[in-house]
Design a protein around this motif. Structure first.
Motif: not given
Length: 496
Positions: A188, A304, A307
């Motif tokens: 990420r 997030d 994701s």
């Protein structure tokens, strides 16, 4: 219990002899039954304060039970304070308000008031279970590698030993925090050390923790609209002035006027995969949001969401990693990548913030779920987590493709499809003539749980009408019949 009292010849109140005790094989012990009968008679006033208890011998004979049973019930009453014993014998104690305990729930007007914030956090519908198809946010539970997870748990229990049964680090097991930091850096683009990772009970507790650490009641918070209802609840729970900001194809919209006239203390956003619309916050808006937050002393919560499941192109990097020292708290969870019942999430705190909040964090949190945390660290470090993610990306990509095909062929009402580049759901927008709440309610009777788009909006607009369709746990062979049924339900719900 004084022997003299036990032998005293006192009349047995008729109320204690109205009904025989149950001697059946499945009945509660007789001493328990007698204790409950005496306690209820005291609480509802049939044995008033000051009333002497009848002699144990007389009561035993009247109920055809042993004297020891009566003695045991009397001793229990004395231990819990329903009776008092002295030289004059044992009498019913004075209770301040026996009617409250005896009569069960009272009318709302007689109870203390609940917090006003609860009115802002009412569920719109019952939470769907795995038996409901098309439910957004539900992963493919049948595809989870349970055997590998069980082995990881076994190793955690074996290697952890007795020490792992005690309280752990309030911020979480260091093995898991290290594994998460390593994974986030690679997958990420998050910049953090293991010390900045705080383990929480899912993403919801992470959001609540951010609110508790960074805000005071009355502060202003921005939230995406339509947006994740869990974030709305966390902000309402902190008694914040929650302001909805609209979302378009480039994510959260905030201009100079918003920062000047509605300056926030906290901004919630899901930049890599906005929920439920599916848009991506553009890099220009990300940089502008962080710059304005620095200038106005605001914090950004980056959720997030989903994701890890990017279906088209390269994965979108986290906003947190765009700049050093960004005022961003990065929130994640394993509820979708593993399974919801795991209840492990995390928040990555900015390094400068960690120094200020570490002391209170050790008071606010308690180290728990140690075996599950250690097993998850093993699951990540061994490569099982990465392999599972790869399998799920391929599965969800195929299911998303098949759901789109079913919608194109079988959804006969006017509609538009948004999202699908990431995650486990599609947004199907409908004209206002097809009320989404009515369709979603009717769908539940047919084993489906699509979410109405309007339920995600704090200030619904006419365009906030549609269905959020989850495809994570729904087999592809069901898409065609389910969409056909939804199409019919939409026609039935149409307003003329």
């Amino acid at each position: 219990m004084p022997d003299a009292f036990m032998d005293a010849v006192l009349p047995v109140p008729p109320i204690l002899l109205e009904q025989a005790l149950d001697h059946g094989p499945r009945a509660e012990p007789l001493r328990r039954q007698l204790f409950q009968r005496l306690r209820q008679a005291i609480l509802d006033g049939r044995l008033p304060a000051g009333s002497p208890l009848p002699g144990s011998r007389a009561l035993a004979e009247g109920l055809a039970i042993s004297r020891n049973t009566v003695t045991a019930a009397y001793e229990h009453l004395l231990a819990e304070g329903y009776v008092q014993s002295d030289r004059q014998g044992t009498r019913v104690a004075a209770l301040s308000s026996p009617s409250v305990a005896a009569s069960g729930p009272q009318p709302a007007a007689q109870l203390p008031a609940t917090a006003a914030r609860l009115a802002l956090m009412q569920p719109r519908a019952a939470r769907p279970g795995p038996a409901h198809w098309l439910s957004p946010g539900m992963p493919a539970l049948s595809q989870f590698p349970s055997a590998a997870w069980r082995r990881a748990l076994d190793r955690a229990v074996r290697d952890g030993g007795p020490a792992a049964l005690g309280y752990g680090d309030p911020l979480g097991e260091m093995a898991l925090r290290t594994a998460i930091a390593r994974h986030l850096a690679l997958a990420r683009g998050v910049r953090c050390t293991p010390e900045q990772v705080v383990i929480t009970e899912g993403a919801q507790e992470a959001l609540v923790l951010c609110v508790r650490l960074l805000t005071n009641p009355g502060d202003t918070a921005w939230v995406e609209d339509p947006g994740y209802r869990g974030a709305q609840s966390a902000l309402h729970g902190g008694d914040l002035r929650t302001l909805p900001l609209r979302v378009d194809a480039q994510g959260l919209m905030a201009d100079e006027a918003d920062w000047r006239t509605r300056t926030p203390r906290l901004v919630y956003t899901s930049p890599s995969h906005q929920y439920p619309g599916g848009s991506v916050l553009s890099v220009a808006r990300r940089l502008a949001l962080m710059e304005q937050a620095r200038r106005h002393g605001a914090w950004i919560i980056e959720d997030d969401y989903d994701s890890e499941f990017r279906h088209a192109g390269e994965r979108i990097a986290a906003m947190q990693g765009l700049a050093d020292g960004a005022p961003v708290l990065y929130v994640g969870t394993f509820s979708k990548t593993m399974f919801p019942a795991l209840r492990i999430g995390f928040v990555v705190l900015p390094e400068a913030l960690l120094a200020a909040v570490r002391p209170p964090l050790t008071e606010m949190l308690r180290g728990g779920q140690r075996h599950a945390q250690l097993a998850l660290a093993d699951f990540i470090d061994s490569g099982q987590f990465g392999r599972h993610l790869g399998r799920m990306r391929r599965l969800y990509r195929e299911r998303q493709h098949q759901l789109r095909a079913a919608l194109a062929q079988h959804l006969t009402v006017p509609h538009g499809i948004e999202g699908g580049h990431c995650g486990m759901h599609l947004l199907v927008r409908l004209p206002p003539a097809y009320p989404d709440h009515a369709i979603a309610t009717a769908a539940r009777a047919h084993g489906m749980a699509p979410a109405p788009l309007s339920a995600f909006a704090l200030q619904p607009r006419p365009e906030d009408n549609g269905l959020v369709l989850g495809y994570g746990h729904t087999p592809v062979e069901l898409f065609a019949p389910l969409v056909q049924r939804l199409s019919q339900l939409a026609q039935d719900a149409r307003r003329e």
